[in-house]
Design an enzyme around this catalytic site. Structure first.
Site, PDB file in Angstrom:
ATOM      1  N   CYS A 272      34.037  30.062  36.675  1.00 25.75           N
ATOM      2  CA  CYS A 272      33.623  31.385  37.134  1.00 25.75           C
ATOM      3  C   CYS A 272      32.638  31.987  36.132  1.00 25.75           C
ATOM      4  O   CYS A 272      32.535  31.542  34.997  1.00 25.75           O
ATOM      5  CB  CYS A 272      34.881  32.245  37.289  1.00 25.75           C
ATOM      6  N   HIS A 273      31.926  33.037  36.565  1.00 24.95           N
ATOM      7  CA  HIS A 273      30.885  33.623  35.716  1.00 24.95           C
ATOM      8  C   HIS A 273      31.375  34.163  34.379  1.00 24.95           C
ATOM      9  O   HIS A 273      30.629  34.160  33.398  1.00 24.95           O
ATOM     10  CB  HIS A 273      30.150  34.734  36.469  1.00 24.95           C
ATOM     11  N   THR A 274      32.606  34.621  34.347  1.00 20.21           N
ATOM     12  CA  THR A 274      33.100  35.168  33.088  1.00 20.21           C
ATOM     13  C   THR A 274      33.223  34.090  32.013  1.00 20.21           C
ATOM     14  O   THR A 274      33.018  34.349  30.831  1.00 20.21           O
ATOM     15  CB  THR A 274      34.427  35.911  33.335  1.00 20.21           C
TER      16      THR A 274
ATOM     17  N   HIS B 147      39.958  30.502  33.664  1.00 13.53           N
ATOM     18  CA  HIS B 147      40.955  31.495  34.099  1.00 13.53           C
ATOM     19  C   HIS B 147      41.251  31.393  35.587  1.00 13.53           C
ATOM     20  O   HIS B 147      41.827  32.316  36.147  1.00 13.53           O
ATOM     21  CB  HIS B 147      40.452  32.910  33.752  1.00 13.53           C
ATOM     22  N   GLU B 148      40.823  30.290  36.238  1.00 18.02           N
ATOM     23  CA  GLU B 148      40.984  30.185  37.701  1.00 18.02           C
ATOM     24  C   GLU B 148      41.684  28.861  38.017  1.00 18.02           C
ATOM     25  O   GLU B 148      41.051  27.916  38.498  1.00 18.02           O
ATOM     26  CB  GLU B 148      39.581  30.266  38.349  1.00 18.02           C
TER      27      GLU B 148
ATOM     28  N   CYS C  83      54.022  42.737  34.928  1.00 16.72           N
ATOM     29  CA  CYS C  83      55.336  42.767  34.250  1.00 16.72           C
ATOM     30  C   CYS C  83      56.349  43.580  35.026  1.00 16.72           C
ATOM     31  O   CYS C  83      57.548  43.427  34.852  1.00 16.72           O
ATOM     32  CB  CYS C  83      55.188  43.310  32.825  1.00 16.72           C
TER      33      CYS C  83
ATOM     34  N   CYS D 170      55.792  48.069  32.685  1.00 14.30           N
ATOM     35  CA  CYS D 170      54.949  48.941  31.858  1.00 14.30           C
ATOM     36  C   CYS D 170      54.589  50.196  32.667  1.00 14.30           C
ATOM     37  O   CYS D 170      54.739  50.218  33.881  1.00 14.30           O
ATOM     38  CB  CYS D 170      53.687  48.189  31.414  1.00 14.30           C
TER      39      CYS D 170
ATOM     40  N   CYS E 153      52.264  49.349  35.674  1.00 19.28           N
ATOM     41  CA  CYS E 153      52.949  48.712  36.807  1.00 19.28           C
ATOM     42  C   CYS E 153      53.846  49.721  37.520  1.00 19.28           C
ATOM     43  O   CYS E 153      53.855  49.788  38.752  1.00 19.28           O
ATOM     44  CB  CYS E 153      53.781  47.520  36.348  1.00 19.28           C
TER      45      CYS E 153
ATOM     46  N   CYS F 218      48.154  45.888  34.494  1.00 23.14           N
ATOM     47  CA  CYS F 218      49.358  45.782  33.664  1.00 23.14           C
ATOM     48  C   CYS F 218      48.956  45.775  32.189  1.00 23.14           C
ATOM     49  O   CYS F 218      48.005  45.109  31.792  1.00 23.14           O
ATOM     50  CB  CYS F 218      50.083  44.484  34.015  1.00 23.14           C
TER      51      CYS F 218
ATOM     52  N   ARG G 220      48.294  43.185  26.996  1.00 24.79           N
ATOM     53  CA  ARG G 220      46.866  43.427  26.993  1.00 24.79           C
ATOM     54  C   ARG G 220      46.208  43.184  25.621  1.00 24.79           C
ATOM     55  O   ARG G 220      45.172  42.526  25.516  1.00 24.79           O
ATOM     56  CB  ARG G 220      46.683  44.884  27.416  1.00 24.79           C
TER      57      ARG G 220
ATOM     58  N   CYS H 277      41.036  33.682  40.965  1.00 20.55           N
ATOM     59  CA  CYS H 277      40.042  34.723  40.649  1.00 20.55           C
ATOM     60  C   CYS H 277      39.224  35.103  41.873  1.00 20.55           C
ATOM     61  O   CYS H 277      39.428  36.152  42.461  1.00 20.55           O
ATOM     62  CB  CYS H 277      39.127  34.328  39.480  1.00 20.55           C
TER      63      CYS H 277
ATOM     64  N   ARG I  25      31.221  27.524  44.450  1.00 18.51           N
ATOM     65  CA  ARG I  25      32.249  27.298  43.440  1.00 18.51           C
ATOM     66  C   ARG I  25      32.314  25.821  43.092  1.00 18.51           C
ATOM     67  O   ARG I  25      32.263  24.967  43.972  1.00 18.51           O
ATOM     68  CB  ARG I  25      33.626  27.677  43.981  1.00 18.51           C
TER      69      ARG I  25
END
Ligand code: NAD
Ligand code: 022
Ligand code: ZN
Length: 377
Positions: A42-44, A64-65, A94, A97, A100, A108, A112, A171, A372
């Protein structure tokens, strides 16, 4: 003894990933060890690898995907067990928090700080190479065939879903469809404009079709995207290069209806990350109620501008992260929608490759040649 795993390591900004063996320590309390079976690019990941991300940490294992199988759980884990199929979550859920509990946001805050520091919630990394620590990335690090994740950062999914397709739900799919359903809450009959028809915009389009939107205008500089958009429910296509004159005026004109003949869309979605286009997306909204949703991530330090009059007259500017989805609750449902044929994923996965070729996936993304790419382990 740490596990020996195969990973693509980002050693430094601007350098290609290096595929090599790394060491992975087992899961600690509240953590799970997941065998990653597939991951999207992904782009990130590119944003961080390129060095443009001021918060990017190196060396790191990006990605992350993903999708995979729980192979071991640490102490005090109760929501998943060995053998469960899961999708890692870069926004955990979670359920405890203040965020949430507020029910007002999906952001969440449980882990973090440590997630941003590239470490697990106890402040340490599970990955290393030759004794040197490697950073985790977005709490996921799916560019490795095994990874360790906090229990609150995995969504348990049905076990008949194909990993090489549903990883995209980690994602892009959820971001696009969720922006329509969770963030904008688009209603039947709505008119919408989608700016940028890539891996996110096409999912916004299929989300709009699902929501029953009447008019779905796609905007892209690439003429090939007309056919892509139509495949997922786009009703009209606009190439800004082919509009003689002002893009906003053209879009407002296209959406005119009613006795007063006031134009503008009920909802617009910016899926590029271009601040000029974000302005056009806001200003293409209908006065009084039009909402513009920012999905695209702009470069660091960029700013958006418009005249206050645009907001005074009732247009709304909003943003969304991960489509406003609460991962553990919403991701399994999206997997079910895919398995039931309510949404498409397969045609958007234009390239599949082994980990050894992951740098090709980055080239394809940079050159705009893929929707993708997915790495299958
Ligand atoms: P992509 O590169 O696949 O698609 C971008 C599209 O925009 C391309 O088709 C390109 O031709 C088009 N485009 C570029 N400039 C344009 C312009 N000026 N006018 C019209 N069209 C233009 O990218 P993607 O994978 O779809 O991702 C889009 C953005 O969404 C990225 O910034 C990404 O980081 C972001 N994103 C955000 C979230 C979130 O949670 N907010 C999640 C995932 C991705
Ligand atoms: C995913 N994104 C873009 C492409 N693929 C993406 C990037 C950033 C965010 C969401 C999606 C994002 C929006 C808001 C935040 N992030 C901050 C969340 C918070 O502070 O609670 C974000 C996220 C993770 C990370 C950084 C920023 C990270 O792990 N480094 C969700
Ligand atoms: Zn992403």
């Amino acid at each position: 003894m740490p596990l020996k795993v195969r990973a693509a390591v980002a050693y430094a900004a601007g350098k290609p990933l290096e595929v090599t063996d790394v060491a992975l320590d087992g899961p600690r309390a509240g953590e799970v060890l997941v065998e990653i079976k597939a991951t999207g690019i992904c782009h990130t990941d590119e944003f961080t690898l390129s060095g443009a991300d001021p918060e990017g940490l190196f060396p790191a294992i990006l990605g992350h995907e993903g999708a995979g199988i729980v192979v071991e759980v640490g102490p005090d884990v109760s929501s998943v067990k060995k053998g469960d199929h899961v999708i890692p979550l870069y926004i955990p859920e979670c359920r405890q928090c203040p965020s949430c509990l507020s029910r007002k946001t999906n952001l969440c805050t449980a882990i973090r700080t440590t997630q941003g520091q590239g470490v697990m919630p106890d402040g340490t990394s599970r990955f290393s190479i030759d004794g040197r620590k490697l950073h985790h990335y977005m709490g996921c690090s799916t560019f490795a065939n095994f990874t360790v994740l906090p229990e609150i950062a995995v969504a348990k999914i049905r076990d008949d879903a194909p990993f090489d397709k549903v990883c995209y739900i980690g994602c892009g799919v959820t971001t696009g469809i969720g922006a329509v359903i969770n963030t904008a809450k688009v209603e039947r009959g709505a008119k919408a404009i989608v700016f940028g028809l890539g891996g996110i915009g096409l999912n916004v389009i299929q989300g709009l079709r699902l929501a029953g939107a009447d008019m779905i205008i796609g905007v892209d500089l690439n003429p090939d995207k007309k056919a892509w958009g139509e495949r997922f429910g786009m009703t009209h296509f606009v190439n800004p290069n082919e509009v003689g004159g002002d893009l906003v005026a053209h879009l407002v004109d296209m959406t005119k209806s009613g006795a007063d003949q006031i134009g503008g869309a009920d909802y617009t979605f910016e899926c590029v990350g271009n601040v000029k286009l974000m302005r056009a997306a806001l200003e293409s909204c209908h006065r009084g109620w039009g909402q513009s949703i920012i999905i695209g991530v702009a470069g660091s330090g960029q700013e958006i501008a418009t005249r206050p009059f645009q907001l005074v007259t009732g247009r709304v500017w909003r943003g969304t992260a991960f489509g406003g989805a609460r991962g553990r609750s919403d991701v399994p449902k999206i997997v079910d929608w895919y398995m039931a044929g309510k949404i498409a994923i397969d045609p958007m996965i234009t390239h599949t490759m082994p980990l050894a070729e992951i740098n090709k996936a980055f080239d394809l993304m940079r050159d705009g040649k893929s929707i993708r790419s997915v790495v299958v382990y």
